[in-house]
Design a protein around this motif. Structure first.
Motif: not given
Length: 138
Positions: A78-79, A81-87
């Motif tokens: 779900d998270h 926010d800063e791109g696919p490496d964020d979560m």
């Protein structure tokens, strides 16, 4: 009992493990504390710390590959926010941790022969990271 603190600024260039043992060890020696406890703390949620082998670079590659398998990039989070490496970066930091206690004796960290302290960058882009150091003792 004296307490000393310091912030290490570390530039990263993307995913990887950056050894900080000498920088931290030099600060410990300059602190004047002979016997005590050092706490190393990463002030971020998408980078982390580890004590691991510092002789064979294959160990670092294997650790990073394992973390990628455990927390892969993808659209199942779900998270993002800063791109696919964020979560995945948050999960990797959760798994490896952001704080390390290290005993100090005779003015030096009591690390084993092959142990080093590493900042692990989990994000794809370069970052400025801060590592807080705190030592107490005598």
């Amino acid at each position: 009992m004296p307490h000393r603190t310091h912030i290490l600024d570390v530039e990263t260039s993307g995913p990887g493990m950056i050894e900080l043992t000498r920088r931290i060890g030099g600060w410990v020696e300059r602190s004047g504390v002979q016997t005590g406890l050092l706490t190393v703390f990463c002030r971020h949620t998408s980078a982390s710390l580890a004590i691991n082998e510092n002789a064979a670079h294959a160990v670092q590659r294997d650790i990073l590959a394992w973390l990628d398998r455990v927390a892969p990039q993808g659209d199942s989070y779900d998270h993002h926010d800063e791109g696919p490496d964020d979560m995945p970066a948050h999960l990797k930091a959760l798994l490896t941790g952001v704080s390390l206690p290290v005993p100090v004796a005779e003015g030096r960290m009591m690390l084993g022969t092959w142990q080093g302290i590493f900042l692990i960058e989990h994000r794809a882009k370069p970052h400025q990271r801060q590592i807080a150091l705190h030592i107490s003792g005598e």
